[in-house]
Design a protein around this motif. Sequence first.
Motif, PDB file in Angstrom:
ATOM      1  N   LYS A  68       0.978  -1.600  -0.202  1.00  0.00           N
ATOM      2  CA  LYS A  68       0.130   0.248   0.135  1.00  0.00           C
ATOM      3  C   LYS A  68       0.956   1.065  -0.162  1.00  0.00           C
ATOM      4  O   LYS A  68       0.360   2.021  -0.591  1.00  0.00           O
ATOM      5  CB  LYS A  68      -1.065   0.400   1.241  1.00  0.00           C
ATOM      6  CG  LYS A  68      -1.341  -1.343   1.403  1.00  0.00           C
ATOM      7  CD  LYS A  68      -3.426  -1.471   0.151  1.00  0.00           C
ATOM      8  CE  LYS A  68      -4.024  -0.102   0.236  1.00  0.00           C
ATOM      9  NZ  LYS A  68      -4.454   0.191  -0.659  1.00  0.00           N
ATOM     10  N   GLY A  69       2.094   1.059   0.145  1.00  0.00           N
ATOM     11  CA  GLY A  69       2.864   2.430   0.393  1.00  0.00           C
ATOM     12  C   GLY A  69       2.609   2.865   1.932  1.00  0.00           C
ATOM     13  O   GLY A  69       3.173   4.336   1.630  1.00  0.00           O
ATOM     14  N   TRP A  70       2.312   2.897   2.156  1.00  0.00           N
ATOM     15  CA  TRP A  70       1.678   3.448   3.883  1.00  0.00           C
ATOM     16  C   TRP A  70       2.790   3.850   4.950  1.00  0.00           C
ATOM     17  O   TRP A  70       3.642   2.954   4.931  1.00  0.00           O
ATOM     18  CB  TRP A  70       0.764   2.349   4.903  1.00  0.00           C
ATOM     19  CG  TRP A  70      -0.715   2.247   4.231  1.00  0.00           C
ATOM     20  CD1 TRP A  70      -1.030   2.965   2.909  1.00  0.00           C
ATOM     21  CD2 TRP A  70      -1.832   2.185   4.870  1.00  0.00           C
ATOM     22  NE1 TRP A  70      -2.384   2.857   2.486  1.00  0.00           N
ATOM     23  CE2 TRP A  70      -3.036   1.780   4.433  1.00  0.00           C
ATOM     24  CE3 TRP A  70      -2.223   1.383   5.885  1.00  0.00           C
ATOM     25  CZ2 TRP A  70      -4.189   1.570   4.045  1.00  0.00           C
ATOM     26  CZ3 TRP A  70      -2.883   0.381   5.792  1.00  0.00           C
ATOM     27  CH2 TRP A  70      -4.706   0.892   5.743  1.00  0.00           C
ATOM     28  N   LEU A  71       2.677   5.244   5.041  1.00  0.00           N
ATOM     29  CA  LEU A  71       4.303   5.250   5.717  1.00  0.00           C
ATOM     30  C   LEU A  71       3.101   5.409   7.477  1.00  0.00           C
ATOM     31  O   LEU A  71       3.430   5.813   8.291  1.00  0.00           O
ATOM     32  CB  LEU A  71       4.209   7.231   5.993  1.00  0.00           C
ATOM     33  CG  LEU A  71       4.522   7.586   4.017  1.00  0.00           C
ATOM     34  CD1 LEU A  71       4.642   8.937   4.123  1.00  0.00           C
ATOM     35  CD2 LEU A  71       5.418   6.968   3.357  1.00  0.00           C
ATOM     36  N   CYS A  72       3.597   3.724   7.728  1.00  0.00           N
ATOM     37  CA  CYS A  72       3.625   3.746   9.376  1.00  0.00           C
ATOM     38  C   CYS A  72       4.375   2.318   9.234  1.00  0.00           C
ATOM     39  O   CYS A  72       4.317   1.511   8.382  1.00  0.00           O
ATOM     40  CB  CYS A  72       2.374   3.350   9.723  1.00  0.00           C
ATOM     41  SG  CYS A  72       1.224   2.521   8.542  1.00  0.00           S
ATOM     42  N   GLU A  73       4.673   1.813  11.416  1.00  0.00           N
ATOM     43  CA  GLU A  73       5.800   0.961  10.695  1.00  0.00           C
ATOM     44  C   GLU A  73       4.707  -0.276  11.634  1.00  0.00           C
ATOM     45  O   GLU A  73       3.474  -0.644  11.949  1.00  0.00           O
ATOM     46  CB  GLU A  73       6.593   1.597  11.858  1.00  0.00           C
ATOM     47  CG  GLU A  73       7.611   1.642  11.679  1.00  0.00           C
ATOM     48  CD  GLU A  73       8.343   1.520  10.383  1.00  0.00           C
ATOM     49  OE1 GLU A  73       9.133   0.616  10.833  1.00  0.00           O
ATOM     50  OE2 GLU A  73       9.008   2.624  10.410  1.00  0.00           O
ATOM     51  N   ALA A  74       5.180  -1.481  10.851  1.00  0.00           N
ATOM     52  CA  ALA A  74       4.430  -2.143  11.242  1.00  0.00           C
ATOM     53  C   ALA A  74       4.168  -2.978  12.604  1.00  0.00           C
ATOM     54  O   ALA A  74       3.519  -3.526  13.158  1.00  0.00           O
ATOM     55  CB  ALA A  74       4.875  -3.954  10.488  1.00  0.00           C
ATOM     56  N   GLY A  75       5.357  -2.816  13.341  1.00  0.00           N
ATOM     57  CA  GLY A  75       5.476  -2.498  14.843  1.00  0.00           C
ATOM     58  C   GLY A  75       5.094  -1.707  15.671  1.00  0.00           C
ATOM     59  O   GLY A  75       4.864  -1.326  16.977  1.00  0.00           O
ATOM     60  N   SER A  76       3.653  -0.516  14.800  1.00  0.00           N
ATOM     61  CA  SER A  76       2.957   0.181  15.915  1.00  0.00           C
ATOM     62  C   SER A  76       1.988  -0.191  16.354  1.00  0.00           C
ATOM     63  O   SER A  76       1.371  -1.573  15.773  1.00  0.00           O
ATOM     64  CB  SER A  76       2.170   0.923  14.443  1.00  0.00           C
ATOM     65  OG  SER A  76       1.420   0.668  13.801  1.00  0.00           O
ATOM     66  N   PRO A  77       1.840   0.389  16.440  1.00  0.00           N
ATOM     67  CA  PRO A  77       0.135  -0.537  17.656  1.00  0.00           C
ATOM     68  C   PRO A  77      -0.671  -0.762  16.906  1.00  0.00           C
ATOM     69  O   PRO A  77      -1.379  -2.385  17.383  1.00  0.00           O
ATOM     70  CB  PRO A  77       0.009   0.912  18.919  1.00  0.00           C
ATOM     71  CG  PRO A  77       1.107   1.756  19.200  1.00  0.00           C
ATOM     72  CD  PRO A  77       1.062   1.215  17.961  1.00  0.00           C
ATOM     73  N   GLY A  78      -1.130  -0.312  15.793  1.00  0.00           N
ATOM     74  CA  GLY A  78      -2.499  -0.695  15.231  1.00  0.00           C
ATOM     75  C   GLY A  78      -1.461  -1.799  13.941  1.00  0.00           C
ATOM     76  O   GLY A  78      -2.329  -2.562  14.327  1.00  0.00           O
TER      77      GLY A  78
END
Length: 212
Positions: free
Chosen positions: A115-125
Amino acid sequence: MRIGELSRRSGVPVPTIKFYVREGLLPAGRLTSPNQASYDDGHERRLRLIRALLDVGGLPLAAIGEVLRVMEDPEQPLFDVLGAAAKSIAPSRGGDPGSELEDAREDVAELLKRKGWLCEAGSPGGESLAEVLVALRRAGHGSFVELLDDYAAAAEEVARADLDYVGRRVAREDLVEGVVVGTVLGEAMFAALRRLAHVDASARAFGEEARG
């Protein structure tokens, strides 16, 4: 206004208002005498926010307190406020370490990359999503992962709508509150809309008996 009027206008009982003040969720009123305090529209607004997060958002008071603490810090970027609100909705339950969870984390990381999302897999979500995938597999529905991209596409649309709502605010207080409301109550609204959409889709697919 006195606390009795604040209670009447907000619908929150006086003992509950006093409890929120003691717990630091609601600022104390301005003392007008040793036994009297004056409250204003800001107190009413805060009470309505607390009750919405509690009654509709389903947040525990401790989580509400943390969200409010971040909201009140003028140095906190809106991104961090959003993170605090998101964490309050679905805190990680600390899934059992093991191959199942690691596989799910890889699925999440691959989704974010696609998706090219600017977030980390290890984030709470990301951790919450990985735990959901583990639960699905343990329940015998591992193939549900095939719907990840469809869910992600819908989530993108909702996220854009949320941020468009927030973007209409000008004052920082309104912006911050909009972020929290859009994240926490928007989650509840989307869940309700999803249930309604399920009823409609079932009715169209399986007939009138599916209604209700």
